[in-house]
Design an enzyme around this catalytic site. Structure first.
Site, PDB file in Angstrom:
ATOM      1  N   HIS A  50       0.856  -1.184   0.000  1.00  0.00           N
ATOM      2  CA  HIS A  50       0.000   0.000   0.000  1.00  0.00           C
ATOM      3  C   HIS A  50       0.892   1.234   0.000  1.00  0.00           C
ATOM      4  O   HIS A  50       2.110   1.130   0.138  1.00  0.00           O
ATOM      5  CB  HIS A  50      -0.966  -0.009   1.192  1.00  0.00           C
ATOM      6  CG  HIS A  50      -0.305   0.077   2.535  1.00  0.00           C
ATOM      7  ND1 HIS A  50       0.634  -0.831   2.956  1.00  0.00           N
ATOM      8  CD2 HIS A  50      -0.442   0.970   3.561  1.00  0.00           C
ATOM      9  CE1 HIS A  50       1.037  -0.514   4.180  1.00  0.00           C
ATOM     10  NE2 HIS A  50       0.401   0.585   4.564  1.00  0.00           N
ATOM     11  N   HIS A  52       1.247   3.898   2.017  1.00  0.00           N
ATOM     12  CA  HIS A  52       1.789   4.612   3.181  1.00  0.00           C
ATOM     13  C   HIS A  52       3.307   4.698   3.010  1.00  0.00           C
ATOM     14  O   HIS A  52       3.947   3.768   2.522  1.00  0.00           O
ATOM     15  CB  HIS A  52       1.440   3.874   4.489  1.00  0.00           C
ATOM     16  CG  HIS A  52       0.041   4.168   4.960  1.00  0.00           C
ATOM     17  ND1 HIS A  52      -0.683   3.298   5.744  1.00  0.00           N
ATOM     18  CD2 HIS A  52      -0.760   5.264   4.756  1.00  0.00           C
ATOM     19  CE1 HIS A  52      -1.878   3.834   5.997  1.00  0.00           C
ATOM     20  NE2 HIS A  52      -1.943   5.016   5.413  1.00  0.00           N
ATOM     21  N   ASP A  54       5.923   4.478   4.818  1.00  0.00           N
ATOM     22  CA  ASP A  54       6.896   3.514   5.354  1.00  0.00           C
ATOM     23  C   ASP A  54       7.048   2.292   4.453  1.00  0.00           C
ATOM     24  O   ASP A  54       7.918   1.451   4.677  1.00  0.00           O
ATOM     25  CB  ASP A  54       6.547   3.115   6.798  1.00  0.00           C
ATOM     26  CG  ASP A  54       5.130   2.605   6.971  1.00  0.00           C
ATOM     27  OD1 ASP A  54       4.238   3.069   6.237  1.00  0.00           O
ATOM     28  OD2 ASP A  54       4.916   1.738   7.837  1.00  0.00           O
ATOM     29  N   HIS A  55       6.210   2.200   3.414  1.00  0.00           N
ATOM     30  CA  HIS A  55       6.316   1.081   2.469  1.00  0.00           C
ATOM     31  C   HIS A  55       6.721   1.532   1.070  1.00  0.00           C
ATOM     32  O   HIS A  55       6.952   0.697   0.198  1.00  0.00           O
ATOM     33  CB  HIS A  55       4.976   0.335   2.402  1.00  0.00           C
ATOM     34  CG  HIS A  55       4.563  -0.206   3.740  1.00  0.00           C
ATOM     35  ND1 HIS A  55       4.716  -1.529   4.083  1.00  0.00           N
ATOM     36  CD2 HIS A  55       4.061   0.422   4.838  1.00  0.00           C
ATOM     37  CE1 HIS A  55       4.309  -1.703   5.329  1.00  0.00           C
ATOM     38  NE2 HIS A  55       3.906  -0.526   5.816  1.00  0.00           N
ATOM     39  N   HIS A 127      -7.115  -2.066   5.837  1.00  0.00           N
ATOM     40  CA  HIS A 127      -6.177  -1.143   6.496  1.00  0.00           C
ATOM     41  C   HIS A 127      -6.640   0.315   6.392  1.00  0.00           C
ATOM     42  O   HIS A 127      -5.895   1.237   6.686  1.00  0.00           O
ATOM     43  CB  HIS A 127      -4.784  -1.335   5.865  1.00  0.00           C
ATOM     44  CG  HIS A 127      -3.683  -0.565   6.534  1.00  0.00           C
ATOM     45  ND1 HIS A 127      -3.499  -0.537   7.899  1.00  0.00           N
ATOM     46  CD2 HIS A 127      -2.692   0.209   6.014  1.00  0.00           C
ATOM     47  CE1 HIS A 127      -2.438   0.218   8.180  1.00  0.00           C
ATOM     48  NE2 HIS A 127      -1.941   0.695   7.056  1.00  0.00           N
ATOM     49  N   ASP A 195       0.223  -4.530   7.572  1.00  0.00           N
ATOM     50  CA  ASP A 195      -0.732  -3.442   7.695  1.00  0.00           C
ATOM     51  C   ASP A 195      -2.179  -3.840   7.370  1.00  0.00           C
ATOM     52  O   ASP A 195      -2.724  -3.513   6.325  1.00  0.00           O
ATOM     53  CB  ASP A 195      -0.275  -2.238   6.850  1.00  0.00           C
ATOM     54  CG  ASP A 195       0.990  -1.621   7.439  1.00  0.00           C
ATOM     55  OD1 ASP A 195       1.757  -2.369   8.072  1.00  0.00           O
ATOM     56  OD2 ASP A 195       1.212  -0.414   7.273  1.00  0.00           O
ATOM     57  N   HIS A 253       7.724  -5.097  11.292  1.00  0.00           N
ATOM     58  CA  HIS A 253       6.895  -3.892  11.351  1.00  0.00           C
ATOM     59  C   HIS A 253       6.426  -3.615  12.781  1.00  0.00           C
ATOM     60  O   HIS A 253       5.229  -3.550  13.067  1.00  0.00           O
ATOM     61  CB  HIS A 253       5.696  -4.071  10.392  1.00  0.00           C
ATOM     62  CG  HIS A 253       5.000  -2.790  10.011  1.00  0.00           C
ATOM     63  ND1 HIS A 253       4.101  -2.180  10.851  1.00  0.00           N
ATOM     64  CD2 HIS A 253       5.042  -2.020   8.904  1.00  0.00           C
ATOM     65  CE1 HIS A 253       3.629  -1.097  10.252  1.00  0.00           C
ATOM     66  NE2 HIS A 253       4.190  -0.978   9.077  1.00  0.00           N
TER      67      HIS A 253
HETATM   68 ZN   LIG Z   1       3.298   0.326   7.661  1.00  0.00          ZN
HETATM   69 ZN   LIG Z   2       0.063   1.381   6.581  1.00  0.00          ZN
END
Ligand SMILES: [Zn+2]
Ligand SMILES: [Zn+2]
Length: 286
Positions: A50, A52, A54-55, A127, A195, A253
């Site tokens: 996804h 976000h 952090d990914h 999520h 997530d 994570h």
């Molecule tokens: Zn994440």
């Molecule tokens: Zn996320």
């Protein structure tokens, strides 16, 4: 969400026979590759769970580097609904010339890729934003039953090749069937789930995996937070592991609130003993 001194953002590199697959690409991923002397040019596919940060924050940098390298493949980027829009916004934001060919595929639940070596599947997660999990499975393959062919005296060479290709042969006037002279070896499977709140698709996608890489953002003491932010606890990760009948669980994570992740690891181990917590540069042969 925030890298720490010990832990980089999320990314998982899967090495297949002739190319690499990168699953998620958090900030700093290309530097991690560099530190392990892994050439990014081996990456053929990037699977995004996804959008976000952090990914995905590592994507623009990695793509620029590929553009400045001798990258001759077409880079395939798979991601949930909206991936095309995010990719084009990213391109505008960083003013870079696209020097490599990129193919984007938006995916939901089902088979998203297959070749002679592997099958990749995706499944929708919960999520709050479009998010998917992935499994990568080696194709099952046929092996010669050496004892059987030795007994018949069939020599090494094209006849065995035919049997391996699931074709019958004639040897000394007798028909030899592949179902007797060969056996099937099940391909290895890994699954990657990050997530999400606990949902059926987690279990379906991870079914019978050799390795499940799964988020455990929280310990059960923060179950309410996990519910509010649509993340999994360590206990829930182990629940998926048990219900999906997997062999090994790798947790990742973790919320930065935990100084040590030992409690998270222990919690999951109470319910699923073959559990390990991921660390930067963790390497594993499946
Ligand atoms: Zn994440
Ligand atoms: Zn996320």
């Amino acid at each position: 969400m925030i890298p720490t001194k010990e832990r980089n953002h999320t990314a998982l590199l899967v090495r297949c026979k002739s190319y690499d697959i990168l699953v998620d690409c958090g900030e700093g991923t290309q530097r991690q590759l560099k530190m392990k002397k892994i050439p990014p040019t081996r990456i053929r596919k990037i699977l995004i769970s996804h959008w976000h940060g952090d990914h995905t924050l590592g994507l623009p940098g990695l793509i620029q580097t590929l553009g400045a390298s001798n990258y001759e493949s077409v880079l395939e980027i798979y991601g949930p609904k909206g991936t095309r829009k995010h990719m084009s916004a990213m391109k505008k934001a960083f003013l870079y010339e696209q020097r490599i060919e990129i193919k984007i595929k938006e995916v939901s639940t089902g088979k998203i890729f297959e070749d002679n070596d592997i099958i990749i599947r995706a499944a929708k997660l919960e999520h709050g934003v479009p998010c998917v999990c992935y499994s990568i499975k080696e194709q099952d393959y046929r092996r010669i039953n050496l004892q059987y062919v030795k007994k018949l005296g069939i020599p090494q060479g094209p006849l065995l090749g035919k049997l391996q290709n699931n074709k019958s042969i004639v040897w000394k006037g007798k028909k030899v069937m592949p179902k007797n002279a060969t056996y099937i070896v099940k391909g290895k499977k890994i699954a990657y789930i990050v997530d999400t709140e606990l949902c059926n698709n987690c279990i379906k996608l991870a079914k019978d995996s050799d390795v499940l890489v799964c988020e455990a953002t929280f310990a059960s003491e923060h179950e309410e937070k996990a519910f509010d932010y649509k993340h999994l606890t360590a206990k829930q990760a182990s629940q998926i592991a048990n219900q999906a009948n997997i062999k090994m669980l790798i947790l990742t994570h973790f919320s930065q609130r935990y100084k040590s992740i030992k409690d998270i690891e222990d919690e999951a181990r109470t319910y699923f003993s073959n559990t390990r917590a991921a660390f930067d540069f963790m390497k594993m042969k499946v």
